[in-house]
Every structure is written in C-alpha cells, then in structure tokens.
Enzyme design. Sequence first.
Site, PDB file in Angstrom:
ATOM      1  N   LYS A   1       0.833  -1.216   0.000  1.00 10.77           N
ATOM      2  CA  LYS A   1       0.000   0.000   0.000  1.00 10.77           C
ATOM      3  C   LYS A   1       0.861   1.256   0.000  1.00 10.77           C
ATOM      4  O   LYS A   1       0.606   2.194  -0.763  1.00 10.77           O
ATOM      5  CB  LYS A   1      -0.948  -0.017   1.200  1.00 10.77           C
ATOM      6  CG  LYS A   1      -2.061  -1.041   1.061  1.00 10.77           C
ATOM      7  CD  LYS A   1      -2.919  -1.104   2.315  1.00 10.77           C
ATOM      8  CE  LYS A   1      -4.002  -2.164   2.187  1.00 10.77           C
ATOM      9  NZ  LYS A   1      -4.859  -2.218   3.383  1.00 10.77           N
TER      10      LYS A   1
ATOM     11  N   GLY B   1      -0.669   0.737   5.937  1.00 13.30           N
ATOM     12  CA  GLY B   1      -1.033  -0.114   7.063  1.00 13.30           C
ATOM     13  C   GLY B   1      -2.011  -1.191   6.643  1.00 13.30           C
ATOM     14  O   GLY B   1      -2.746  -1.023   5.667  1.00 13.30           O
ATOM     15  N   ASP B   2      -1.975  -2.285   7.363  1.00 12.95           N
ATOM     16  CA  ASP B   2      -2.956  -3.332   7.148  1.00 12.95           C
ATOM     17  C   ASP B   2      -3.089  -4.140   8.428  1.00 12.95           C
ATOM     18  O   ASP B   2      -2.166  -4.192   9.238  1.00 12.95           O
ATOM     19  CB  ASP B   2      -2.569  -4.256   5.995  1.00 12.95           C
ATOM     20  CG  ASP B   2      -3.764  -5.043   5.497  1.00 12.95           C
ATOM     21  OD1 ASP B   2      -4.582  -4.465   4.755  1.00 12.95           O
ATOM     22  OD2 ASP B   2      -3.913  -6.220   5.882  1.00 12.95           O
ATOM     23  N   GLN B   3      -4.250  -4.742   8.587  1.00 18.36           N
ATOM     24  CA  GLN B   3      -4.503  -5.536   9.784  1.00 18.36           C
ATOM     25  C   GLN B   3      -5.078  -6.888   9.390  1.00 18.36           C
ATOM     26  O   GLN B   3      -6.000  -6.962   8.576  1.00 18.36           O
ATOM     27  CB  GLN B   3      -5.495  -4.808  10.692  1.00 18.36           C
ATOM     28  CG  GLN B   3      -5.705  -5.500  12.020  1.00 18.36           C
ATOM     29  CD  GLN B   3      -6.634  -4.687  12.897  1.00 18.36           C
ATOM     30  OE1 GLN B   3      -7.838  -4.644  12.643  1.00 18.36           O
ATOM     31  NE2 GLN B   3      -6.086  -4.033  13.896  1.00 18.36           N
TER      32      GLN B   3
END
Length: 192
Positions: free
Chosen positions: A51, A67-69
């Site tokens: 990203k 960011g990623d979760q």
Amino acid sequence: MQIVLASTSPYRREIVARLGLPLVTAAPVCDETPLPDESALETAVRLARTKAMSLASQYPDALIIGGDQVALLDGRQIGKPGSFENGVTMLQWMSGRTVVFHSALALYNSRSGQLQEDVGITKVTLRNLTEQQIRNYLTREPDALHCAGSAKSETLGGALMQKVEADDPNSLIGVPLFALVTMLHNEGVEIL
C-alpha cells in the site's frame, strides 16, 4: 516532505492526525488477497508495504504511510466479512475466544527508497456472545462489516470485548502510533 496516508479509512486518518502534522490521504492500489501458505503476520506486513509503495509514483517526494490488519484464530486468517450473515458467522466463531490482531505499519520514503516496517500485536478476548447480541451489534454497527472479523473496537465493538492486551492501544484501530512516531523521527520529522 509531504506526509501521505495510503488509506481511505477515516479511523486510520484520525489516529495519524493526532500527531498534528499536515496529512494527505490517498487510496492505495493493492490486492488484499492472502498468498498461499502466508502467515497472518506476513500478509499484514506485505500489504502494508504494498500500500505504501503503490503511491510512490504519485507522490515522488513524500513519506508514505501504509497499514494493514489481519486477525488470526486457530491458525486461520480472519478477513472482512463483507456481508451481514458472514459477520454473524465470524463473531459466533470468535465468541468467548482470544483473537490475535496483526497491525502492520510501513513508512516509505519515496525520495530515498528507505522503507521501515513494524507490527503491533493485539490480543483480544471476546465476551461470550449470543446470536441475538451479535445481530444487534451488526445492525447498529454496519461499518463493522468492513473490519477484520467485524470487530470495530473504536465504536460499539468495544462492547464485544472482555480483554485487550497490547503494547500500543492504537494498533487495534489499525495504526501502531508509537512505532510511527519513531519511524517519522528516523526520517527527521519531529512530533514534539
């Protein structure tokens, strides 16, 4: 340098905006499908990196935050349910159990090519929930269908939770803010 958040999430924007820096947000270009045999941690880190780096040509002189979760339970990644009934099923499975959320953060300097990464780990134990409680929650909190496991802690989702263990409480909402401050400092951006 310009600071860019590679996200359309108003919650991620709100967390980063707490630092009081001028901030631009832009939608990243990223296929969020986990790769075969990829761990939750690896998926989260790869997506955060992708990203951030996806906006480099659009912002060639910027610090880009990605960011990623990814949530994990019983060795299975838990994604975004996408539908009401999928959300019910996910929350029934998670009810009374501890889910591990991997919140990956990447800061990419598009001028120098420097990349910094970190992952905030949050363990969330959900209350024992009845099907009616789950349905009430998803009816009142429809945006939760766009969150990993439908667990949207920053609003009504906090009522689902019995216990939260984290080094940084911001990680559960999607941005390990403490790590971001360090990364920005490493790039010469002083917050205080």
